[in-house]
Design a protein around this motif. Sequence first.
Motif, mmCIF file in Angstrom:
data_model
loop_
_atom_site.group_PDB
_atom_site.id
_atom_site.type_symbol
_atom_site.label_atom_id
_atom_site.label_comp_id
_atom_site.label_asym_id
_atom_site.label_seq_id
_atom_site.Cartn_x
_atom_site.Cartn_y
_atom_site.Cartn_z
ATOM 1 N N ALA A 110 4.305 -1.810 -7.561
ATOM 2 C CA ALA A 110 5.460 -1.965 -6.681
ATOM 3 C C ALA A 110 6.483 -0.861 -6.935
ATOM 4 C CB ALA A 110 6.089 -3.335 -6.888
ATOM 5 N N PRO A 111 6.116 0.418 -6.803
ATOM 6 C CA PRO A 111 7.072 1.510 -7.076
ATOM 7 C C PRO A 111 8.223 1.551 -6.093
ATOM 8 C CG PRO A 111 5.071 2.371 -6.073
ATOM 9 C CD PRO A 111 4.800 0.934 -6.378
ATOM 10 N N ALA A 112 8.002 1.017 -4.890
ATOM 11 C CA ALA A 112 9.068 1.055 -3.882
ATOM 12 C C ALA A 112 10.261 0.196 -4.278
ATOM 13 C CB ALA A 112 8.524 0.593 -2.531
ATOM 14 N N SER A 113 10.090 -0.667 -5.293
ATOM 15 C CA SER A 113 11.212 -1.498 -5.724
ATOM 16 C C SER A 113 12.291 -0.689 -6.422
ATOM 17 C CB SER A 113 10.714 -2.610 -6.654
ATOM 18 O OG SER A 113 10.184 -2.056 -7.852
ATOM 19 N N ILE A 114 11.954 0.508 -6.894
ATOM 20 C CA ILE A 114 12.971 1.339 -7.549
ATOM 21 C C ILE A 114 13.201 2.672 -6.838
ATOM 22 C CG2 ILE A 114 12.600 0.322 -9.824
ATOM 23 C CD1 ILE A 114 11.008 2.781 -10.607
ATOM 24 N N VAL A 115 12.392 2.976 -5.833
ATOM 25 C CA VAL A 115 12.557 4.231 -5.087
ATOM 26 C C VAL A 115 12.557 3.924 -3.593
ATOM 27 C CG1 VAL A 115 11.554 6.466 -4.515
ATOM 28 C CG2 VAL A 115 11.464 5.643 -6.865
ATOM 29 N N GLU A 116 13.641 4.296 -2.930
ATOM 30 C CA GLU A 116 13.706 4.117 -1.486
ATOM 31 C C GLU A 116 13.012 5.275 -0.774
ATOM 32 O OE1 GLU A 116 17.910 3.794 -0.782
ATOM 33 O OE2 GLU A 116 17.812 1.606 -0.743
ATOM 34 N N GLY A 117 12.458 4.993 0.387
ATOM 35 C CA GLY A 117 11.824 6.046 1.177
ATOM 36 C C GLY A 117 10.337 5.831 1.316
ATOM 37 N N GLU A 118 9.755 6.583 2.219
ATOM 38 C CA GLU A 118 8.321 6.485 2.490
ATOM 39 C C GLU A 118 7.570 7.559 1.696
ATOM 40 O OE1 GLU A 118 6.821 4.185 4.297
ATOM 41 O OE2 GLU A 118 8.763 3.197 4.660
ATOM 42 N N PHE A 119 6.771 7.128 0.743
ATOM 43 C CA PHE A 119 5.976 8.046 -0.067
ATOM 44 C C PHE A 119 4.545 7.527 -0.143
ATOM 45 C CE2 PHE A 119 10.340 8.440 -1.634
ATOM 46 C CZ PHE A 119 10.524 9.810 -1.563
ATOM 47 N N ASP A 120 3.622 8.442 -0.314
ATOM 48 C CA ASP A 120 2.201 8.101 -0.370
ATOM 49 C C ASP A 120 1.836 7.758 -1.818
ATOM 50 O OD1 ASP A 120 -0.414 7.693 0.260
ATOM 51 O OD2 ASP A 120 -0.933 9.824 0.401
ATOM 52 N N TRP A 121 2.118 6.518 -2.201
ATOM 53 C CA TRP A 121 1.879 6.096 -3.582
ATOM 54 C C TRP A 121 0.392 5.911 -3.846
ATOM 55 C CZ3 TRP A 121 6.114 6.583 -6.339
ATOM 56 C CH2 TRP A 121 7.364 6.373 -5.749
ATOM 57 N N PRO A 122 -0.088 6.227 -5.035
ATOM 58 C CA PRO A 122 -1.498 5.940 -5.354
ATOM 59 C C PRO A 122 -1.700 4.439 -5.446
ATOM 60 C CG PRO A 122 -0.321 6.700 -7.311
ATOM 61 C CD PRO A 122 0.627 6.874 -6.164
ATOM 62 N N SER A 123 -2.927 3.996 -5.283
ATOM 63 C CA SER A 123 -3.211 2.571 -5.442
ATOM 64 C C SER A 123 -2.959 2.183 -6.896
ATOM 65 C CB SER A 123 -4.658 2.264 -5.068
ATOM 66 O OG SER A 123 -5.532 2.802 -6.046
ATOM 67 N N ALA A 124 -2.589 0.939 -7.108
ATOM 68 C CA ALA A 124 -2.268 0.477 -8.465
ATOM 69 C C ALA A 124 -3.448 0.654 -9.404
ATOM 70 C CB ALA A 124 -1.825 -0.982 -8.418
ATOM 71 N N ASP A 125 -4.669 0.339 -8.945
ATOM 72 C CA ASP A 125 -5.853 0.443 -9.811
ATOM 73 C C ASP A 125 -6.100 1.897 -10.225
ATOM 74 O OD1 ASP A 125 -6.204 -2.257 -9.671
ATOM 75 O OD2 ASP A 125 -7.752 -2.188 -8.115
ATOM 76 N N THR A 126 -6.020 2.805 -9.249
ATOM 77 C CA THR A 126 -6.230 4.224 -9.557
ATOM 78 C C THR A 126 -5.164 4.724 -10.520
ATOM 79 O OG1 THR A 126 -7.237 4.598 -7.387
ATOM 80 C CG2 THR A 126 -6.391 6.531 -8.568
ATOM 81 N N TRP A 127 -3.946 4.352 -10.259
ATOM 82 C CA TRP A 127 -2.824 4.794 -11.094
ATOM 83 C C TRP A 127 -2.991 4.301 -12.536
ATOM 84 C CZ3 TRP A 127 2.842 4.428 -8.897
ATOM 85 C CH2 TRP A 127 3.638 5.382 -9.535
ATOM 86 N N LEU A 128 -3.310 3.016 -12.674
ATOM 87 C CA LEU A 128 -3.469 2.442 -14.014
ATOM 88 C C LEU A 128 -4.621 3.106 -14.764
ATOM 89 C CD1 LEU A 128 -2.882 -1.336 -13.208
ATOM 90 C CD2 LEU A 128 -1.348 0.192 -14.444
ATOM 91 N N ALA A 129 -5.692 3.403 -14.057
ATOM 92 C CA ALA A 129 -6.843 4.054 -14.702
ATOM 93 C C ALA A 129 -6.459 5.442 -15.217
ATOM 94 C CB ALA A 129 -8.007 4.140 -13.720
ATOM 95 N N GLU A 130 -5.713 6.215 -14.425
ATOM 96 C CA GLU A 130 -5.300 7.548 -14.859
ATOM 97 C C GLU A 130 -4.311 7.477 -16.021
ATOM 98 O OE1 GLU A 130 -4.135 10.281 -11.843
ATOM 99 O OE2 GLU A 130 -5.729 9.685 -10.456
ATOM 100 N N LEU A 131 -3.451 6.492 -16.000
ATOM 101 C CA LEU A 131 -2.508 6.337 -17.103
ATOM 102 C C LEU A 131 -3.228 5.965 -18.391
ATOM 103 C CD1 LEU A 131 0.389 4.417 -15.274
ATOM 104 C CD2 LEU A 131 0.486 6.739 -16.183
#
Length: 616
Positions: A57-78
Amino acid sequence: MSLFDQLWRAGALRTLDHALAQSLRRLRAETTDSVLVAAALASLAVAQGNAGFDPAAPASIVEGEFDWPSADTWLAELTASPWVTTPAVLEEVASEAAPLVLENGLVYLRRYREYERRLASGLQRIAASAPATTAITTLAPLFAQLFPSGERSTDRQAQAAALALRHNLLLITGGPGTGKTTTITRLLVLLAAQAQQDHAAAPRIALAAPTGRAAERMAESLRRAREVLQNAPGMDAELIAALPASASTLHRLLGTIPDSPRFRHDADNPLAFDVIVIDEASMVDLPLMTKLVEAVPDGARLILLGDPDQLPSVEAGDVLAAILRAAGSGEGLPADDAEALSPLLGTGAPVITATSGFAGRRLHLQTGYRQHAGFDLAPLAQAVREGDAARSLSLLRRGELHGVHFHEDASDPLQRDGDPLLAHWQALATQSDPVQALHLASQLRLLTAVREGPQGARGLNARIEARLLGQRGGIARAGDAPGSSYFAGRLLQITENSYRHRLFNGDIGVCLRDADGVLVAWFPGGEEGSLRAFHPATLPAHESAFAMTVHKAQGSEFDAVWLVLPAHGNRVLSRELIYTGITRAKRELHVLGSEAVIREALGRHASRVSGLQARL
């Protein structure tokens, strides 16, 4: 263009957030864009009051339209990054080799994850230590004297006081006027009696609050409650004498060290108290609560008081709310407590089922807002607390609540009622005694939802100062040079902690002349009624305080409050903000705002991202 660069160019990140991520890229050129974004957002999240952020839920702290990675992909890279550590268990110390921590689906800056871990560990330590007590039955006569109502089994003040005899970690919650201070006073008398019966020394008791004004209010309330008990027939004077007469700020309690974020009292040098009572606990942020809990000695009691419906702390963490959720609803007693305390409470106390393994106990006092003659805030406070916009607006518009005034669609209090407001502030400059000036200043305050803009604290302060300095019939005098930012009667608020000055964020002072005619800034000292004078140029960061944000006003009360809402929607608006703002008023409330803004505010909760509840 990478997502990280998009966020930076869109102004979504602060310079500090960007610099942190850039430092990781400089050290490891192969650092992926997703890790850079996570580092920047973890930093930004702390600035917004969160302990970390949720990649889902990155949009909860950043306003605007951005192409966020999927949570699963993001967590795997982290998980695969050397900059990110993933502790195997919640109690494990995070590796110092990585600045980021991934845990329970949240991304933290390591320091804040460690604050959470240490705080949870400290709270569990205190809660797990049960006090060694005398037979509770022997306290029954005193208990009946302190709580004479025949309905002690359902009296939540009585239940809270009784719980303190069995538990070292106690949470007492409730709105304004629900009797938190009265409960604490009687609770402390019980603890003194318990020590007396055990032939032990009277308990060493500390009272503290996050701000100086909140500490003063706590001490004042306790002194009034103490006077009531002193006049009660048959009350043991020795027990009353054991009650403290003053309260301090948390910083003074812990012992500030000049130019250091550390305190003199910590786990290696704990506080020398048996009972530590903290008021306005909702204002205490994650780092400060961690340092407090670690300084509580083994075997000591920690009692946290607070209103769960107020705004969370300005800084990182929603600490009180997380602890309360772990401790349960506070609507009754666990079965073992109800049975053990039946000699004091009787057998009709409501029994609840424990919701977690957390051993801390919570008691929520029932709503009963403190009322002055001619002021009827309770119905509005209740509607706001529940997020009922239709009822709140109806109550405001009907004008049937004594002392409550709604200036619908107004945005500038100086235009609507400027002369009386300015007359109040002009009177500050005529005071010869700074104690009286600060008392007078506490009778009226403009509160705002935001800092910037026409309805923000800074904009209102600038207009007020311009009027007071003579642009429209003000109060400038010889020695208050034109263009000077200081003048007699100017209210000041400290905006950052200064351990060297012993001045802390939120402290309020007033500029007045000393005996030599020199303009100085007067701030409350450590003792009741004492003041300290500073040359204004030597003060730490500060700003005017004729108008202040609702956040800054927590822990304070004013006879009259003007709550100025922004003309348009803003993400800082929430029901907690409105509730906190209106409940700062003791005798008179003015609300300036539109239906749309009020509806938006009451439809939003001031939630924070935190893993503390899960740890507890």
